[in-house]
Design an enzyme around this catalytic site. Structure first.
Site, short mmCIF file in Angstrom:
data_model
loop_
_atom_site.label_atom_id
_atom_site.label_comp_id
_atom_site.label_asym_id
_atom_site.label_seq_id
_atom_site.Cartn_x
_atom_site.Cartn_y
_atom_site.Cartn_z
CB CYS A 103 -0.96 -0.04 1.05
SG CYS A 103 -0.10 -0.45 2.79
N GLY B 225 3.03 -0.26 3.68
CA GLY B 225 3.12 -1.51 3.58
C GLY B 225 2.84 -2.23 4.94
CB ILE B 226 2.27 -1.96 8.16
CG1 ILE B 226 1.87 -0.45 8.55
CG2 ILE B 226 3.65 -2.22 8.21
CD1 ILE B 226 2.41 0.25 9.57
N GLY B 227 -0.55 -1.52 6.86
CA GLY B 227 -2.23 -1.36 7.04
C GLY B 227 -3.16 -2.02 6.14
#
Length: 376
Positions: free
Chosen positions: A307, A310-312
């Site tokens: 995204c 790169g985590i949610g």
């Protein structure tokens, strides 16, 4: 604090904005951007910041008063690498039967409590004290956990910068090693590194879950209109197909006399997600990607998901993929277990309580679809 980060610098969100609970019940546009301010000036560990609720003033007091504890027991007094946090992540579990899943998906309080109890496992930025690294990270407090980071192969192994990309390998269902790579949305500075990774890891599929801009830049446009060469890798667009909620690009990649095919699923309907009724398009995407993965050559490597940070959203997609498989093969889901497992490999996966709820909604819907098929 506000003024230092606030309106004087366009593009840098006001910290009050940044941290306030989203106004919408589920999914706020800024969910992915909560760490954009310069957290370090608050002298708060990233783990504490992600978990705080309330105003900035209380944040500074809560987090910095000696011996303070957060209501749920995982606050600033635990550094992200603290043993207890790691133990929690290794052992956290909550297996849900279908009926428990449906009940729990609408129990906001229970989910928020479970979410806030679960350590984020962010990396301490001090771990990456290398000159020049700033240019390779989109957000300075969101860094790849060292043990599972993707290491780019390079002629000069000692040159840390050229081995570095903000990306981690993640296990898939049943402990499948390196099933996914979670990474930040490429920046202008990291497009070449991104394509090196795609080639090196033999990735058959990229899942992109962000617009290029949402209030500010979230991701560089790292692919060409028709063709381009990055780091000696020739990238050509073969087809572009527009579906309701995503577009699919098929590329051919050529390097050193070898040619491969790559599919990019670009999912753009996330930012309006304020209600659980956005679950069907995400499920459809998960199923499309599973299908494409099954048809990819047997030598293929991990699926890349990104995204902005790169985590949610990335965490939501990967967790959903894993959990759909678990539900199909075991008839139960353990969303907490999957979240913990993902966070061991990349801190912060599933970034907000709202996203955690959303994953429950999506799985609840999927279970209803499955049992409906069985009844027929």
């Amino acid at each position: 604090i506000e003024n230092k980060h606030g309106h004087e610098k366009p593009g840098n969100k006001d910290l009050m904005d940044l941290e306030a609970e989203p106004q919408t019940p589920v999914f706020d546009l800024s969910l992915d951007t909560r760490t954009e301010g310069d957290i370090t000036t608050l002298s708060v560990t990233p783990v504490g910041l992600q978990e705080r609720r309330g105003s900035n003033v209380s944040l500074t007091l809560d987090m910095c008063s000696p011996g303070c504890t957060e209501p749920y027991g995982y606050g600033a007094q635990l550094s992200p690498r603290d043993q207890t946090a790691k133990e929690y992540l290794r052992e956290g579990t909550n297996t849900l039967t279908p009926s428990q899943l449906h009940t729990r998906a609408i129990d906001d309080q229970a989910l928020q409590a479970e979410f806030y109890e679960t350590p984020m496992n962010f990396v301490d930025p001090k771990e990456y004290n290398y000159p020049g690294l700033v240019r390779k990270n989109r957000y300075k407090t969101i860094l790849p956990n060292a043990h599972s980071r993707v290491i780019l192969r390079t002629a000069d192994e000692d040159e840390f910068l050229s081995t570095y990309i903000n990306a981690n390998y993640l296990q898939g269902y049943g402990g499948e090693e390196r099933a996914y790579i979670a990474t930040q949305g490429p920046t202008v500075n990291t497009v070449g590194d991104f394509w090196r990774m795609v080639w090196q890891e033999r990735c058959p599929i990229i899942v992109m879950i962000t617009n290029l801009e949402e209030k500010n830049e979230k991701c560089a446009e790292y692919w060409p209109e028709d063709s381009v060469t990055h780091e000696g890798i020739e990238i050509k667009v073969v087809t572009v197909t527009q579906e309701d909620d995503y577009s699919l690009r098929v590329f051919t990649l050529k390097f050193g006399g070898e040619e491969r095919s790559l599919r990019q699923y670009w999912y753009t309907s996330w930012p309006d997600q304020k209600t659980p009724d956005k679950a069907p398009p995400l499920l459809e995407l998960v199923e499309e990607v599973e299908q494409a993965r099954a048809e990819a050559p047997p030598t293929s490597g991990p699926v890349i998901v990104h995204c902005s940070a790169g985590i949610g959203r990335t965490g939501c997609f990967i967790a959903t993929s894993i959990l759909c498989k678990q539900l199909r093969s075991e008839g139960v889901v353990d969303i907490l277990r999957t979240t913990c497992q993902l966070r061991l490999d990349r801190g912060g996966m599933i970034q907000t309580g709202e996203q955690y709820q959303f994953v429950h909604h999506v799985l609840s819907l999927y279970e209803k679809q499955l049992s409906h098929i069985v009844e027929e």
